[in-house]
Every structure is written in structure tokens, then in C-alpha cells.
Design a protein around this motif. Structure first.
Motif, PDB file in Angstrom:
ATOM      1  N   LEU A  56       0.652  -0.999   0.047  1.00  0.00           N
ATOM      2  CA  LEU A  56       0.005  -0.042   0.087  1.00  0.00           C
ATOM      3  C   LEU A  56       0.839   1.152   0.061  1.00  0.00           C
ATOM      4  O   LEU A  56       0.480   2.110  -0.721  1.00  0.00           O
ATOM      5  CB  LEU A  56      -0.791  -0.080   1.179  1.00  0.00           C
ATOM      6  CG  LEU A  56      -2.246  -0.916   1.452  1.00  0.00           C
ATOM      7  CD1 LEU A  56      -2.797  -0.937   2.540  1.00  0.00           C
ATOM      8  CD2 LEU A  56      -3.045  -0.368   0.234  1.00  0.00           C
TER       9      LEU A  56
ATOM     10  N   THR B 160      -1.151   7.051  14.385  1.00  0.00           N
ATOM     11  CA  THR B 160      -1.867   7.688  13.057  1.00  0.00           C
ATOM     12  C   THR B 160      -0.793   8.208  12.586  1.00  0.00           C
ATOM     13  O   THR B 160      -0.824   8.346  11.342  1.00  0.00           O
ATOM     14  CB  THR B 160      -2.670   8.492  13.551  1.00  0.00           C
ATOM     15  OG1 THR B 160      -2.216   9.384  14.820  1.00  0.00           O
ATOM     16  CG2 THR B 160      -3.858   7.918  14.320  1.00  0.00           C
TER      17      THR B 160
ATOM     18  N   ARG C 299       0.058   7.781   8.588  1.00  0.00           N
ATOM     19  CA  ARG C 299      -0.112   8.996   7.786  1.00  0.00           C
ATOM     20  C   ARG C 299       0.850   9.138   6.805  1.00  0.00           C
ATOM     21  O   ARG C 299       0.943   9.600   5.610  1.00  0.00           O
ATOM     22  CB  ARG C 299      -0.511  10.390   8.598  1.00  0.00           C
ATOM     23  CG  ARG C 299      -0.952  11.325   7.685  1.00  0.00           C
ATOM     24  CD  ARG C 299      -0.926  12.580   8.663  1.00  0.00           C
ATOM     25  NE  ARG C 299       0.365  12.943   9.167  1.00  0.00           N
ATOM     26  CZ  ARG C 299       1.375  13.716   8.744  1.00  0.00           C
ATOM     27  NH1 ARG C 299       1.322  13.703   7.419  1.00  0.00           N
ATOM     28  NH2 ARG C 299       2.465  13.662   9.387  1.00  0.00           N
TER      29      ARG C 299
ATOM     30  N   ARG D  50       3.121   0.845  10.429  1.00  0.00           N
ATOM     31  CA  ARG D  50       2.103   0.812  11.247  1.00  0.00           C
ATOM     32  C   ARG D  50       2.550   0.214  12.471  1.00  0.00           C
ATOM     33  O   ARG D  50       3.280  -0.518  12.809  1.00  0.00           O
ATOM     34  CB  ARG D  50       1.074  -0.206  10.641  1.00  0.00           C
ATOM     35  CG  ARG D  50       0.498  -0.081   9.039  1.00  0.00           C
ATOM     36  CD  ARG D  50      -0.269   1.315   9.110  1.00  0.00           C
ATOM     37  NE  ARG D  50      -0.693   1.435   7.644  1.00  0.00           N
ATOM     38  CZ  ARG D  50       0.089   1.994   6.608  1.00  0.00           C
ATOM     39  NH1 ARG D  50       1.169   2.354   6.817  1.00  0.00           N
ATOM     40  NH2 ARG D  50      -0.467   1.962   5.543  1.00  0.00           N
TER      41      ARG D  50
ATOM     42  N   ILE E  88      -6.344   5.367  -3.280  1.00  0.00           N
ATOM     43  CA  ILE E  88      -6.044   4.765  -2.142  1.00  0.00           C
ATOM     44  C   ILE E  88      -5.163   5.261  -1.230  1.00  0.00           C
ATOM     45  O   ILE E  88      -5.232   5.308   0.088  1.00  0.00           O
ATOM     46  CB  ILE E  88      -5.943   3.084  -2.329  1.00  0.00           C
ATOM     47  CG1 ILE E  88      -7.027   2.638  -3.085  1.00  0.00           C
ATOM     48  CG2 ILE E  88      -5.597   2.610  -1.045  1.00  0.00           C
ATOM     49  CD1 ILE E  88      -8.275   2.710  -2.166  1.00  0.00           C
TER      50      ILE E  88
ATOM     51  N   VAL F 191      -5.990   6.537   2.528  1.00  0.00           N
ATOM     52  CA  VAL F 191      -5.257   6.089   3.749  1.00  0.00           C
ATOM     53  C   VAL F 191      -4.691   7.287   4.372  1.00  0.00           C
ATOM     54  O   VAL F 191      -4.882   7.415   5.714  1.00  0.00           O
ATOM     55  CB  VAL F 191      -4.349   4.969   3.212  1.00  0.00           C
ATOM     56  CG1 VAL F 191      -3.401   4.438   4.378  1.00  0.00           C
ATOM     57  CG2 VAL F 191      -5.172   3.679   2.923  1.00  0.00           C
ATOM     58  N   GLN F 192      -4.119   8.197   3.882  1.00  0.00           N
ATOM     59  CA  GLN F 192      -3.333   9.215   4.469  1.00  0.00           C
ATOM     60  C   GLN F 192      -4.476  10.127   5.154  1.00  0.00           C
ATOM     61  O   GLN F 192      -4.120  10.409   6.446  1.00  0.00           O
ATOM     62  CB  GLN F 192      -2.647   9.941   3.474  1.00  0.00           C
ATOM     63  CG  GLN F 192      -1.597  10.977   3.835  1.00  0.00           C
ATOM     64  CD  GLN F 192      -0.906  11.874   2.997  1.00  0.00           C
ATOM     65  OE1 GLN F 192      -1.405  11.846   1.932  1.00  0.00           O
ATOM     66  NE2 GLN F 192       0.251  12.110   3.434  1.00  0.00           N
TER      67      GLN F 192
ATOM     68  N   PHE G  22      -5.588   8.443   8.529  1.00  0.00           N
ATOM     69  CA  PHE G  22      -4.715   8.418   9.600  1.00  0.00           C
ATOM     70  C   PHE G  22      -4.740   9.902   9.958  1.00  0.00           C
ATOM     71  O   PHE G  22      -4.890  10.164  11.287  1.00  0.00           O
ATOM     72  CB  PHE G  22      -3.502   8.109   9.326  1.00  0.00           C
ATOM     73  CG  PHE G  22      -3.099   6.723   9.013  1.00  0.00           C
ATOM     74  CD1 PHE G  22      -3.181   5.941  10.383  1.00  0.00           C
ATOM     75  CD2 PHE G  22      -2.909   5.849   8.056  1.00  0.00           C
ATOM     76  CE1 PHE G  22      -2.885   4.503  10.413  1.00  0.00           C
ATOM     77  CE2 PHE G  22      -2.710   4.557   7.860  1.00  0.00           C
ATOM     78  CZ  PHE G  22      -2.657   3.814   9.102  1.00  0.00           C
TER      79      PHE G  22
ATOM     80  N   GLY H 237      -7.828  10.261  12.010  1.00  0.00           N
ATOM     81  CA  GLY H 237      -8.115   9.492  13.224  1.00  0.00           C
ATOM     82  C   GLY H 237      -8.874   8.318  12.831  1.00  0.00           C
ATOM     83  O   GLY H 237      -9.559   7.606  13.839  1.00  0.00           O
TER      84      GLY H 237
ATOM     85  N   VAL I 293      -9.201   5.148  12.347  1.00  0.00           N
ATOM     86  CA  VAL I 293      -8.458   4.019  12.414  1.00  0.00           C
ATOM     87  C   VAL I 293      -9.085   2.819  13.043  1.00  0.00           C
ATOM     88  O   VAL I 293      -9.997   2.968  13.888  1.00  0.00           O
ATOM     89  CB  VAL I 293      -7.116   4.349  13.062  1.00  0.00           C
ATOM     90  CG1 VAL I 293      -6.163   5.326  12.384  1.00  0.00           C
ATOM     91  CG2 VAL I 293      -7.273   4.755  14.638  1.00  0.00           C
TER      92      VAL I 293
ATOM     93  N   LEU J 131      -4.574   0.222  11.933  1.00  0.00           N
ATOM     94  CA  LEU J 131      -4.805   0.359  10.272  1.00  0.00           C
ATOM     95  C   LEU J 131      -5.682   1.382  10.074  1.00  0.00           C
ATOM     96  O   LEU J 131      -6.558   1.778  10.945  1.00  0.00           O
ATOM     97  CB  LEU J 131      -4.959  -0.892   9.656  1.00  0.00           C
ATOM     98  CG  LEU J 131      -4.085  -2.245   9.885  1.00  0.00           C
ATOM     99  CD1 LEU J 131      -4.670  -3.175   9.271  1.00  0.00           C
ATOM    100  CD2 LEU J 131      -2.815  -1.912   9.493  1.00  0.00           C
TER     101      LEU J 131
ATOM    102  N   GLU K  99      -7.610   0.910   4.587  1.00  0.00           N
ATOM    103  CA  GLU K  99      -6.881  -0.357   4.149  1.00  0.00           C
ATOM    104  C   GLU K  99      -7.469  -1.493   4.745  1.00  0.00           C
ATOM    105  O   GLU K  99      -7.320  -2.814   4.318  1.00  0.00           O
ATOM    106  CB  GLU K  99      -5.292  -0.032   4.639  1.00  0.00           C
ATOM    107  CG  GLU K  99      -5.129   0.066   5.974  1.00  0.00           C
ATOM    108  CD  GLU K  99      -3.713   0.790   6.181  1.00  0.00           C
ATOM    109  OE1 GLU K  99      -2.972   1.143   5.099  1.00  0.00           O
ATOM    110  OE2 GLU K  99      -3.302   0.844   7.230  1.00  0.00           O
TER     111      GLU K  99
END
Ligand SMILES: Cc1cc2nc3c(=O)[nH]c(=O)nc-3n(C[C@H](O)[C@H](O)[C@H](O)COP(=O)(O)OP(=O)(O)OC[C@H]3O[C@@H](n4cnc5c(N)ncnc54)[C@H](O)[C@@H]3O)c2cc1C
Lengths: 522, 134
Positions: A353, A428, A432, A437, B97, B101-102, B105, B108, B110, B118, B122
Motif C-alpha cells: 500500500l 496515526t 499517515r 504501522r 487509495i 489512507v493518508q 490516519f 483518526g 483507524v 490500520l 486499508e
């Protein structure tokens, strides 16, 4: 001059202008400031010049709270104090550590960081470290070498400087010996301060030797510099026999005990296999030499303000491997090693990813050696001030008949919440930025701590500083409230523990106190 | 304007319109198949080439009380926030994607999967890999 108190006749009354009790980092720093002052200075040290078992035994304590390192082992009770085995890592507190903050009780020093800067600067030469600059660039770490998200805005990379480490006893002994009007009394255990009838002025310090002698010492001014726990004990043992100690009108002495909480906070599966940041270790693999600094990552002050967090720092323990070749081996070996059964799959997924953008550049920078698989996150976190976390006097007695310490160290629910929120922010942010992770090792409740959680040997807060006597044992000059001539030096005066290791701040405050006392005694 | 730039822009616009046409009516869009396979399949091929790992994570995610999400029909709109994808090339999927995803995050959004933090997107992609495999 060095004098063994066991050689002084029983009952002798010694005299000095300034009496400093305890020859550790704080006591020796203050004594050195007076070597050329012309004043009579007594530095009263319980131990000898080498470690002795019976002296060390005087530090024994009972523990009733969260497990804490054995106080008769982690503290050293002889000339030079605990600096005889400190590790030497130095870091000033951040500006935010000094601030009163809304929603976070008991915070706020009587002055700000800028006020302490001149003494921090001077403290650097005392602990034999480099310039008063903790930015990575000052230490040759180029900005592009710092991987996101550790280059702001939520997290920043800073350095800790390494003292040789300075062993205050051996390093400063000659200077103290040569001082004409300074006497270091060894084997001289302070048993308590006695005051005049009003209780507002200390008149004498009673001293005992383990060989059975009793002495007393009269001085104009006294400084307790016996360490973060013992300072509280000495105050509690002092004053009128029927009283509850000196400086304790508001039942504050011994409360607010703080340490830094250390544990492995989790694992980061790393997206970029070349994310190795060599400065996390003090060993320079290229030159084969030790570095005088090591880098760490901490929350930025802006993030702490915005998110109501308190300080802490993270250091990494890198684990290398050939993931793509050994993915099944990883599954077998690492899957059962605390990263869950999904580690290898997570690594594959996030590398898919997050893509390989930036990897080529990082490979050019750090590409030698094995690629990084994961890193362990070591946490070193501030403990919030908490009146229930405390040291008290117990029923057990030492050979002088003085009550020993009971240690009730209590990291609170607020500390757990802060730890969880810091780790959540880390999780996070690494996601980001596509760094990796996080798998946190912390349960999401308010009470349980990981099995490896320990308080380190930084003992703070037991005689905290505050302008208001209802909120602090000592005032902004480190003088015990309501006692005209008694001061406290050491980390027991810290109102907050902050993110930094304490000794540099102890030395800075000791230099500041010495300046104050010079004016007072002039 | 550089010579030829106008023509190039026209081509891009035309391609964009074509993909919107293919996808209008989001309800059935995910079922569209072409030479490159269904939309979910093309999405997964573009962003998660190592399907087995994604499936393993997806199963863990779904087993943790998220059975209601366990269908392609449910997951595709969740991944694309209810909006059909504007472009469906592999590169467009990867860009979209990565952005999602960014943003997850940053906001928050997640979830914890076997303890790993994660992004919701994702994790759902992994779930998609799991359910698309049948
Ligand atoms: C293993 C270890 C590693 C550490 N590493 C670091 C680090 O990397 N960085 C850092 O900043 N800090 C570190 N520390 C903490 C550091 O050692 C202390 O902050 C520092 O030594 C405190 O200085 P002090 O003068 O207040 O107390 P101490 O150094 O403990 O000195 C107190 C002195 O008072 C004497 N004394 C005690 N009671 C009496 C009495 N009743 N009468 C007479 N004398 C008495 C003792 O004998 C001693 O000499 C470490 C500590 C340990 C245990």
C-alpha cells in the motif's frame, strides 16, 4: 579538607556559615560554587569515598505501590552519590514542562524555561557535555535524513547529550580538597534538623556515625541535597519530636513522588526497509566510535498543547531481516514474539500500500546492511503530578533509630490515558506518513500496564516547588516555606517531571541556588 | 499554449467522461467486467498485489464483529465513500487509495486489527480481498 566524622570526639558541635547535606550532583555543585567565597562551608556526607555495605543499607525501604527499583541499590550512598553509577544522559526540560496548563492539575513552575537557560548553559560544563543546543542539526544530523513523521509537526527529533558520565566524587574531589575553608565530612549521616522554639529557623543539624558518635552542626544556612527521596525523609524526620516534620504544614512533604515510566510501547512494522536512522544509537558504525549524543523522537510542544498531552520520548530498537526472502520464517519466529500472528502479512500489505516511493533515496542514504523489518518502540514517559503517589515514614527503623521510607509509587489513570494517547498519535502519524504501522503493547483501559513497565531511578517531586505554601514545600528560591534558613536542592523540588532526564536540571537548579545563597550570605 | 497541449487535454477529458459513463449507476458499477476483470479485482490488483496476505488480514478484520461488512456490495461503497471512482486505471486507484489512507490516519479513522493500527480504508481493502476470493 576531608574529615572522617568517626574521628571527631562524640558530642562535638561543628560550625559553618553554610551547611550542605549530601555530596551528590546537587551538593557537590553547590559546594564548588563556594570554594573561593571565604565562607566556612561544611559538606556533610553520610558515606565514605567508596561504597560501603552498612552505609548503603541505610537506604533500604519498603515498597507498597507499583513495583519500583530497590532504593538501597539504585541510589548510591557515598561521596559523589548516585552519579557514581549514573548513565550520563542529559536533556533540559522543555518550555512546556514549566507551564501551568488548563485541564492538567498541579502543573507549573514558579518560573519559565527561559529563566533557567543561563544556569542550564553553565550546567553543561559541570556535567562535561557539548554546546547548549539539542537540535539535530547542531549534531550533524541533516534535515533530509530524518524520516517523516519525525520531522514535524506532531513529532520532532531531538538529541540527548552524553556526559562521560561525570562521576562527581572523583572529578571534583581535588577542587574541594584544595578549598581552604571548605570541609567535607565523611561517614557523617544527617539525622534531622532542629529548629528554634518558633520552628521557623533551623539551628542545628544532628549527625550520627555508624560507629556510634553523635555530633551537631550549627550554620547560618542549611541545604538538604540528599537525593529525590531522602530529602523528603530528612524533612519528615526533622523539627519538633511531636511534630510532623519541617515544611509539612500542609501535608505535602513526600507527596507527588514521580518517576519516568519506561516500557516497550509496541512494534512498528516498517514500510520503508531503508528507514534505518543510525543516530538512534550512540555507536557510530562508520567510525567505530561512540557518539556524544543519541537521537530520540518526542511529541512536539504544539502537539502537546493542542492535544492536552504531557511529555515523553520514544527511542527505537531496530530489527533487521530479509523479509521478502524469509517471510515464512518471520511468520514462525516473530508471529509468536509479541507482534501477533499477522506480522508478516501486515508487513506485506503495508509495503504494497505505501509503495516504494522514497525508498531509492533512502537506500542511497542508509542502504548498506540489512533492510529494516520492524522496530520496537521504547517509551520513556512523564508521570503526571499525583498527591497519592508518595513516600512516607514507615515503622521500620535504621540503626540510628530513624524511621525508614515506605515507597508508594502510583502511576495513575491519567498517566495511562496519556500513554495511550501518545501511542495512538504515534500510530496515526507513522501511518499517515507511510512510515509503517504500529501495534501498541498497551491495553486500551485506564489501569493495566505492560509487564515490563518500570519506574526508572529518577526520583522527583517529594518537596515540590510552588510560590503558594499550600501547593509547595519550597518557594521559587528552593527555600522551605516558613523556615527562614533551610533550602532543598535536587529533583525533589521539581513540580513536574517533564521529558528530560533530571540531572542536568538538578545541576542547573543547584547553580541557581548557589547564586542566591551567595547573595544571601554576602 | 504549447502546440498539442489542447489535444492532449481533450483526450484526458474524453477518457474521464468515458469512465463516468461506465460507472453511472454506482449500485451495479462494481460488477462491470472488462478485459481486466471486475472493478474490485482491478482495484485489488492495483493496490494489493500480494492477495494472500491481504486476505489473511481481511479475515481477521471481519471476524472482529464486522460480519455486516462482509460483502463486495457493502465494502466497495465504504472504500470509495459512496462516490464511484472517477478513474479506474491502476495508477488512479493507487493514487486514490494512498490519499484515502493518508486522510484516514490524519482524521483518526483507524481500526485495530490484531492490535495493529490500520486505516479503516486499508482494513476494508483487505476485507474486500477476503470476500472477493469467496
Ligand atoms: C542506574 C542509574 C542511571 C542513571 N542515569 C541517569 C542519566 O542517564 N541521566 C540523568 O539525568 N540521571 C540519571 N540517573 C539519576 C541521577 O543519578 C540522579 O538524578 C542524581 O545522581 C541525583 O543527584 P542528587 O545530588 O540529587 O542525589 P545523589 O546523587 O543521590 O546524592 C545524594 C547524596 O546524599 C548523601 N546522603 C543521603 N542521605 C544522607 C544523609 N542522611 N546524611 C548525609 N548524606 C546523605 C548520599 O550519600 C549521596 O552522596 C541515574 C540513576 C541511576 C540509579
Amino acid at each position: 579538607m576531608f574529615v572522617d566524622a568517626r574521628s571527631i570526639p562524640d558530642g562535638t558541635v561543628l560550625e559553618a556559615d553554610l551547611c550542605i547535606v549530601g555530596a551528590g550532583a546537587a551538593g557537590i555543585t553547590i559546594a564548588r560554587a563556594f570554594v573561593a567565597s571565604g565562607l566556612r562551608v561544611a559538606l556533610v556526607e553520610g558515606g565514605a569515598q567508596e561504597i560501603e555495605q552498612d552505609s548503603q543499607e541505610l537506604y533500604a525501604a519498603t515498597e507498597i505501590g507499583q513495583p519500583y527499583p530497590d532504593l538501597s541499590v539504585c541510589r548510591l550512598r557515598y561521596f559523589g552519590g548516585t552519579t557514581n553509577h549514573w548513565a550520563g544522559w542529559c536533556l533540559p526540560l522543555d518550555a512546556i514542562d514549566f507551564e501551568a496548563r488548563e485541564g492538567l492539575p498541579y502543573r507549573g513552575w514558579p518560573f519559565d524555561r527561559a529563566h533557567l537557560d543561563p544556569w542550564y548553559r553553565r550546567a553543561h560544563s559541570v556535567v562535561q557535555i557539548g554546546p547548549y543546543d539539542y537540535s539535530p542539526s547542531a549534531w550533524g544530523i541533516r534535515e533530509p535524513a530524518i524520516p517523516a513523521p519525525f520531522n514535524g509537526p506532531r513529532f520532532v527529533t531531538k538529541v540527548l547529550q552524553a556526559s562521560p558520565p561525570t562521576r562527581f566524587g572523583p572529578v571534583y574531589e581535588a577542587e574541594l580538597r584544595a578549598a581552604p575553608r571548605l570541609t567535607v565530612y565523611l561517614h557523617a549521616n544527617a539525622l534531622g534538623f532542629s529548629t528554634d522554639a518558633t520552628g521557623r529557623e533551623v539551628q542545628t543539624l544532628s549527625i550520627g556515625t555508624l560507629s556510634g558518635r553523635r555530633l551537631s552542626l550549627r550554620a547560618r544556612v542549611f541545604v538538604a541535597a540528599t537525593g529525590g527521596v531522602e530529602n523528603a525523609r530528612l524533612l519528615l524526620l526533622s523539627g519538633r519530636p511531636d511534630g510532623n516534620g519541617l515544611g509539612n504544614a500542609h501535608d505535602l512533604v513526600g507527596r507527588f513522588f514521580m518517576s519516568h515510566m519506561e516500557f516497550v510501547g509496541g512494534t512498528i512494522a516498517v514500510s520503508d526497509p531503508y528507514a534505518y536512522f543510525d543516530f538512534s544509537y550512540d555507536f557510530n558504525a562508520t567510525t567505530g566510535r561512540k557518539r556524544p549524543f543519541v537521537s530520540f523522537v518526542g511529541p512536539s510542544q504544539e502537539a502537546m498543547r493542542e492535544l492536552f498531552l504531557v511529555n515523553g520520548r520514544f527511542t527505537w530498537e531496530y530489527h533487521f531481516g530479509q523479509v521478502l526472502d524469509t517471510i515464512n520464517a518471520s511468520r514462525r519466529l516473530i508471529g509468536r514474539g509479541g507482534h501477533g500472528d499477522t506480522f508478516a502479512d501486515i508487513l506485506t500489505v503495508i509495503r504494497d500500500l505505501d509503495g516504494l516511493a522514497g525508498v531509492a533515496a533512502r537506500k542511497a542514504l542508509f542502504g548498506q546492511g540489512l533492510p529494516v523489518e520492524f522496530l520496537k518502540v521504547r517509551c520513556h514517559l512523564e508521570q503526571l503530578p499525583n498527591p497519592a503517589s508518595r513516600v512516607t515514614l514507615g515503622d521500620e527503623r535504621d540503626p540510628f533509630g530513624n524511621r525508614r521510607i515506605v515507597m508508594d509509587w502510583r502511576p495513575a489513570a491519567a498517566d495511562k490515558r496519556n500513554s495511550n494517547r501518545l501511542l495512538h498519535l504515534l500510530g496515526t502519524e507513522v501511518g499517515r506518513a507511510g512510515f509503517g504501522r504500529l501495534r501498541s503493547a498497551l491495553a486500551e483501559d485506564d489501569t493495566t500496564w505492560p509487564d515490563d513497565m518500570v519506574g526508572n531511578a529518577h526520583q522527583m517531586g517529594t518537596t515540590r516547588m510552588h510560590r503558594d505554601p499550600k501547593l509547595g514545600v519550597v518557594d521559587e528560591n528552593c527555600r522551605v516555606h516558613d523556615v527562614a534558613n533551610l533550602y532543598v536542592a535536587g529533583s525533589s523540588v521539581f513540580p513536574t517531571s517533564g521529558g528530560g532526564n533530571p540531572t542536568l536540571t538538578i545541576v542547573a537548579l543547584a547553580l541557581r541556588l548557589a547564586d542566591h545563597l551567595k547573595e544571601r550570605l554576602a | 499554449m504549447r502546440p498539442g497541449a489542447g489535444r492532449a487535454r481533450r483526450r484526458v477529458v474524453a477518457a474521464g467522461l468515458a469512465s463516468v459513463a461506465v460507472l453511472c449507476g454506482w449500485g451495479g458499477a462494481w460488477r462491470q467486467t472488462g478485459s481486466a476483470g471486475s472493478l474490485p479485482r482491478r482495484l485489488l490488483n492495483a493496490v494489493l498485489p500480494n492477495l494472500a496476505s491481504a486476505q489473511a488480514i481481511g479475515h481477521v478484520y471481519l471476524r472482529a464483529g464486522r460480519a455486516a461488512e462482509a460483502s463486495v456490495e457493502r465494502l466497495m461503497p465504504l472504500i470509495f465513500a459512496g462516490q464511484p471512482p472517477a478513474a479506474t486505471s491502476a495508477a488512479a486507484f493507487r493514487t486514490f487509495i494512498a490519499w484515502r489512507v493518508q486522510r484516514d490516519f490524519a482524521e483518526g479513522a483507524v481500526v485495530r486489527v490484531d492490535g495493529w493500527m490500520l486505516s479503516v480504508t486499508e482494513a476494508r481493502l483487505c476485507a474486500l480481498a477476503a470476500v472477493a476470493a469467496g
